[in-house]
Design a protein around this motif. Structure first.
Motif, mmCIF file in Angstrom:
data_model
loop_
_atom_site.group_PDB
_atom_site.id
_atom_site.type_symbol
_atom_site.label_atom_id
_atom_site.label_comp_id
_atom_site.label_asym_id
_atom_site.label_seq_id
_atom_site.Cartn_x
_atom_site.Cartn_y
_atom_site.Cartn_z
ATOM 1 N N LYS A 44 0.805 -1.228 0.000
ATOM 2 C CA LYS A 44 0.000 0.000 0.000
ATOM 3 C C LYS A 44 0.840 1.280 0.000
ATOM 4 C CE LYS A 44 -4.498 -1.229 0.559
ATOM 5 N NZ LYS A 44 -4.503 -2.711 0.577
ATOM 6 N N SER A 94 0.927 -9.888 -1.189
ATOM 7 C CA SER A 94 0.675 -8.448 -1.067
ATOM 8 C C SER A 94 0.923 -7.865 0.313
ATOM 9 C CB SER A 94 -0.759 -8.163 -1.503
ATOM 10 O OG SER A 94 -1.657 -9.076 -0.888
ATOM 11 N N GLY A 150 -8.960 -6.811 -4.097
ATOM 12 C CA GLY A 150 -9.974 -6.333 -3.164
ATOM 13 C C GLY A 150 -10.748 -5.202 -3.825
ATOM 14 N N GLY A 178 -9.375 -3.411 -5.845
ATOM 15 C CA GLY A 178 -8.905 -3.522 -7.219
ATOM 16 C C GLY A 178 -7.842 -2.524 -7.650
ATOM 17 N N SER A 179 -7.258 -1.767 -6.719
ATOM 18 C CA SER A 179 -6.253 -0.790 -7.169
ATOM 19 C C SER A 179 -4.920 -1.461 -7.476
ATOM 20 C CB SER A 179 -6.085 0.345 -6.163
ATOM 21 O OG SER A 179 -5.822 -0.145 -4.881
#
Ligand code: PLP
Length: 325
Positions: free
Chosen positions: A57, A310, A184, A186-187
């Motif tokens: 992130k 991720s 999730g 989608g980014s």
């Protein structure tokens, strides 16, 4: 017709250069010990669990914040999140010396609230739903002049997340057949799939979401971004019921296979990744391996498949439960 919202490979390479001082280039490893679970494919893991703050992130967040003006940064930022996005915004804000106020749900895991406060941000606990949090963010924007760092609807966040694919491509010198993204909001998938297809459109791009919250699978069926009912999934980073248009368009245009996976396979995947590959990964990060375990991915001899791990922010007690199952 494909709609990439005017995003280009240059946006992703520019993002990579810009965010370099704020992230680490995470390793790609070959997971020999996982390979006997499948049919002979070579299994590679891109280890974003080792990224600053324990998830990818920080990539999109850094790219977004480095694109704000000095005046905007001086006024501060706000974000709504229950987990890894919150920690990333807090971390980048402290690196940049910027004020941040993160809105989290009242029932957020204590470890994630403490993690977010630990990087220096102010945390406001507000309600239970995304709408509650969005409303509070809007209030902070009005009252304090903060800028919003959205977790997934922002082009800079999307291209920042896309740097994961760019890195993998360089690290393996383009020598792989398929890349698998957990999906999730989608980014990550939208940025990663965009970058991948612009680098080499013969590489298969796969996205995996929990069968309990299949927002993009349903959106693709409907031919437009839809909202699904929120199911029960242990993959807390993928608990998003609404598909947004920009993420839907990029996914519809650049993802070859969109898969759903059941909860038992996700739980088993966490256990296999920890015990065999010796990698601590959170459930959201293991849905790709879960899809392979469920026989949904072609793992034939000779294929080289990259799974994006991720994040690694899992509560120790949950990790213990999953390993002991
Ligand atoms: C946020 C997150 C995801 C999902 O990313 P989206 O961009 O929301 O699809 C997957 N895994 C982890 C660990 C995350 O924190």
């Amino acid at each position: 017709m494909k709609n990439n919202h005017n995003l280009t490979l240059t946006d992703v390479t520019t993002a990579r250069r810009r965010i370099a001082p704020y992230i680490v280039e995470t390793p790609v490893i070959r997971a020999h010990k996982l390979e006997p679970l499948f049919n002979g494919a070579e299994i590679y893991l891109k280890l974003e669990n080792l990224q600053c703050t324990g998830s990818f992130k920080v990539r999109g967040v850094a790219n977004k914040m480095l694109n704000l003006s000095p005046e905007e940064l001086k006024r501060g930022v706000t974000a709504a999140s229950s987990g890894n996005h919150a920690q990333a915004v807090s971390y980048v804000s402290s690196r940049l010396g910027v004020d941040a106020c993160i809105v989290m749900p009242v029932n957020a895991p204590v470890s994630k609230v403490e993690g977010t406060r630990g990087y220096g941000a102010e945390v406001v606990l507000c309600g239970y739903t995304g709408e509650d949090r969005d409303q509070k963010c809007q209030e902070l924007i009005r009252e304090r002049g903060y800028s919003l760092v959205h977790s997934h609807m922002d082009p800079h966040v999307i291209t920042g997340h896309g740097t994961v694919a760019l890195e993998v491509y360089e690290q393996l010198r383009g020598c792989f057949d398929e890349i698998v993204f957990p999906c999730g909001a989608g980014s990550l998938t939208s940025g990663g799939a965009l970058a991948m297809k612009l680098l080499d459109d013969t590489i298969t791009v796969t996205a995996v979401e929990p069968a309990e919250v299949p927002r993009f699978t349903e959106s693709c069926k409907a031919g437009q971004a839809v909202t699904v009912q929120m199911g029960q999934t242990i993959a807390d980073g993928l608990r998003v019921s609404k598909a947004e248009v920009i993420n839907y368009d990029l996914i519809a245009g650049n993802v070859d296979h969109l898969l759903t996976v059941d909860e038992d396979s996700i739980a088993r995947a966490v256990k296999e990744v920890v015990t065999k590959a010796k990698i601590v990964a959170e459930p959201s990060a293991c849905v790709g391996i879960a899809a392979a375990l469920a026989g949904r991915i072609d793992t034939a001899v000779g294929r080289k498949i990259v799974f994006v791990i991720s994040g690694g922010n899992i509560d120790p007690s949950m990790l213990a439960d999953l390993v002991n199952r």
